[in-house]
Design a protein around this motif. Structure first.
Motif, PDB file in Angstrom:
ATOM      1  N   LEU A  20       0.837  -1.190   0.000  1.00 15.16           N
ATOM      2  CA  LEU A  20       0.000   0.000   0.000  1.00 15.16           C
ATOM      3  C   LEU A  20       0.884   1.257   0.000  1.00 15.16           C
ATOM      4  O   LEU A  20       2.080   1.180   0.308  1.00 15.16           O
ATOM      5  CB  LEU A  20      -0.934  -0.028   1.209  1.00 15.16           C
ATOM      6  N   PRO A  21       0.316   2.423  -0.348  1.00 15.99           N
ATOM      7  CA  PRO A  21       1.144   3.615  -0.633  1.00 15.99           C
ATOM      8  C   PRO A  21       2.174   3.999   0.417  1.00 15.99           C
ATOM      9  O   PRO A  21       3.338   4.268   0.079  1.00 15.99           O
ATOM     10  CB  PRO A  21       0.098   4.717  -0.814  1.00 15.99           C
ATOM     11  N   GLU A  22       1.795   4.060   1.702  1.00 14.08           N
ATOM     12  CA  GLU A  22       2.754   4.507   2.726  1.00 14.08           C
ATOM     13  C   GLU A  22       3.893   3.511   2.902  1.00 14.08           C
ATOM     14  O   GLU A  22       5.053   3.895   3.071  1.00 14.08           O
ATOM     15  CB  GLU A  22       2.033   4.753   4.055  1.00 14.08           C
ATOM     16  N   THR A  23       3.555   2.232   2.861  1.00 15.66           N
ATOM     17  CA  THR A  23       4.585   1.194   2.982  1.00 15.66           C
ATOM     18  C   THR A  23       5.482   1.200   1.749  1.00 15.66           C
ATOM     19  O   THR A  23       6.708   1.070   1.850  1.00 15.66           O
ATOM     20  CB  THR A  23       3.932  -0.187   3.164  1.00 15.66           C
ATOM     21  N   LYS A  24       4.871   1.381   0.575  1.00 19.16           N
ATOM     22  CA  LYS A  24       5.646   1.432  -0.664  1.00 19.16           C
ATOM     23  C   LYS A  24       6.600   2.620  -0.664  1.00 19.16           C
ATOM     24  O   LYS A  24       7.743   2.533  -1.147  1.00 19.16           O
ATOM     25  CB  LYS A  24       4.701   1.497  -1.861  1.00 19.16           C
ATOM     26  N   LYS A  25       6.152   3.739  -0.109  1.00 13.34           N
ATOM     27  CA  LYS A  25       6.981   4.947  -0.054  1.00 13.34           C
ATOM     28  C   LYS A  25       8.249   4.694   0.765  1.00 13.34           C
ATOM     29  O   LYS A  25       9.330   5.173   0.424  1.00 13.34           O
ATOM     30  CB  LYS A  25       6.174   6.092   0.571  1.00 13.34           C
ATOM     31  N   ARG A  26       8.115   3.912   1.833  1.00 11.94           N
ATOM     32  CA  ARG A  26       9.265   3.662   2.699  1.00 11.94           C
ATOM     33  C   ARG A  26      10.156   2.534   2.187  1.00 11.94           C
ATOM     34  O   ARG A  26      11.379   2.621   2.253  1.00 11.94           O
ATOM     35  CB  ARG A  26       8.788   3.335   4.119  1.00 11.94           C
ATOM     36  N   LYS A 208       3.726  -2.109  13.297  1.00  8.68           N
ATOM     37  CA  LYS A 208       2.412  -1.506  13.567  1.00  8.68           C
ATOM     38  C   LYS A 208       1.996  -0.524  12.473  1.00  8.68           C
ATOM     39  O   LYS A 208       0.803  -0.401  12.166  1.00  8.68           O
ATOM     40  CB  LYS A 208       2.402  -0.831  14.941  1.00  8.68           C
ATOM     41  N   GLU A 209       2.961   0.171  11.857  1.00  7.10           N
ATOM     42  CA  GLU A 209       2.611   1.110  10.794  1.00  7.10           C
ATOM     43  C   GLU A 209       2.075   0.391   9.563  1.00  7.10           C
ATOM     44  O   GLU A 209       1.071   0.804   8.969  1.00  7.10           O
ATOM     45  CB  GLU A 209       3.832   1.964  10.409  1.00  7.10           C
ATOM     46  N   ILE A 210       2.751  -0.686   9.167  1.00  8.09           N
ATOM     47  CA  ILE A 210       2.295  -1.462   8.004  1.00  8.09           C
ATOM     48  C   ILE A 210       0.926  -2.060   8.285  1.00  8.09           C
ATOM     49  O   ILE A 210       0.014  -1.999   7.455  1.00  8.09           O
ATOM     50  CB  ILE A 210       3.320  -2.568   7.657  1.00  8.09           C
ATOM     51  N   MET A 211       0.762  -2.632   9.468  1.00  6.56           N
ATOM     52  CA  MET A 211      -0.501  -3.277   9.806  1.00  6.56           C
ATOM     53  C   MET A 211      -1.633  -2.259   9.906  1.00  6.56           C
ATOM     54  O   MET A 211      -2.755  -2.526   9.439  1.00  6.56           O
ATOM     55  CB  MET A 211      -0.351  -4.058  11.117  1.00  6.56           C
ATOM     56  N   ARG A 212      -1.354  -1.110  10.479  1.00  2.59           N
ATOM     57  CA  ARG A 212      -2.392  -0.091  10.606  1.00  2.59           C
ATOM     58  C   ARG A 212      -2.893   0.349   9.224  1.00  2.59           C
ATOM     59  O   ARG A 212      -4.094   0.524   9.006  1.00  2.59           O
ATOM     60  CB  ARG A 212      -1.864   1.108  11.393  1.00  2.59           C
ATOM     61  N   GLU A 213      -1.967   0.501   8.278  1.00  5.72           N
ATOM     62  CA  GLU A 213      -2.370   0.904   6.927  1.00  5.72           C
ATOM     63  C   GLU A 213      -3.248  -0.166   6.268  1.00  5.72           C
ATOM     64  O   GLU A 213      -4.242   0.151   5.601  1.00  5.72           O
ATOM     65  CB  GLU A 213      -1.123   1.171   6.069  1.00  5.72           C
TER      66      GLU A 213
END
Length: 256
Positions: A20-26, A208-213
């Motif tokens: 997903l976008p936020e995970t892909k960005k990182r 937690k960031e990946i899972m939250r997204e």
């Protein structure tokens, strides 16, 4: 005296989805997520025979979008099959090809296999176990896995806390593998065969960031209703043992 330098472990990550976008960005792709996990595991292991940087060599293969390109077994030491939003039991060309490739790796080569979530199920399917929709439904965010004796030995803990995100499962253990653990929702939580394969149904690479997204997105698209969303979000921030699993994966890859 000249000491022969140990060659880096060559790990081909078979990417079966796009983050997903936020995970892909990182991380760019799920290969980047796993590279971060395994290099972190190597640092935590602190073994003289595994440098966290020079001791691991990664290549990334987007087998969902480029199903005609797979690594030559002669050029790698291991494959790691990632998770995916797709059904591991689907009769689609790219998934069928992935199953066939995995079966060939397991039966005809010495390349070691790691499978995570969807990848765990692909390994099960390659070994002729039944894979399908779990009648007990979703398992998401941090959940406890009760470990077998072999699981306790490999992970070095009595119980594993790990992020989950699945509603499919392997229904029984294939012949020739050892059971690693189970949960109330999913009996087959991990498989192991020395110098051959190691899998987990859970996601050691998620934080937690990946899972939250993911949970937010699946709520927004109606996959999780309000009740499920609240339940899963309540477990997103719990401590998890991804680093422990990462170290166990590396020890498996280093087994003589």
């Amino acid at each position: 005296m000249n000491l022969k330098l140990q060659r880096a472990l060559r790990i081909a990550v078979l990417e079966c989805d796009t983050p997903l976008p936020e995970t892909k960005k990182r991380f760019e792709g799920y290969g980047g997520v796993f590279e971060f996990l395994l290099r972190s595991g190597a640092k935590a292991l602190n073994r003289p025979d595994l440098d966290p940087e020079s001791g691991l060599e990664f290549s990334f293969w987007q087998v969902e979008l480029n199903p005609d390109k797979y690594p030559d077994p002669e050029d790698i030491d291991a494959i790691l099959i990632t998770g995916s939003k797709h059904d591991s039991f689907a009769d689609t060309p790219w998934i069928n090809k992935l199953v066939d490739y995995t079966a060939k790796i397991l039966s005809e080569t010495n390349v070691r296999v790691i499978g995570v979530c969807f990848g765990h199920q692909i390994v099960g399917r390659a070994l002729k176990a039944k894979v399908g929709r779990n009648p007990d439904g979703w398992e998401a965010a941090v959940n406890d896995v009760q470990l077998s004796e072999k699981g306790k030995e490999l992970f070095g803990v009595d119980k594993l806390r790990i992020h989950q995100m699945h509603r499919d499962c392997v229904f029984y253990y294939p012949e020739g593998v050892e059971e690693l653990g189970s949960s109330p929702v999913c009996k087959v939580q991990g498989m192991y065969s020395p110098r051959r394969l190691m899998t987990t149904q859970g996601h050691p690479e998620f934080n937690k960031e990946i899972m939250r997204e993911i949970v937010d997105t699946r709520h927004a698209t109606g996959i999780f209703d309000d009740k499920a969303y609240k339940e899963h979000m309540g477990k997103v921030d719990q401590p998890h043992d991804g680093l422990i699993v990462s170290q166990a994966f590396l020890k498996f890859l280093l087994e003589p």
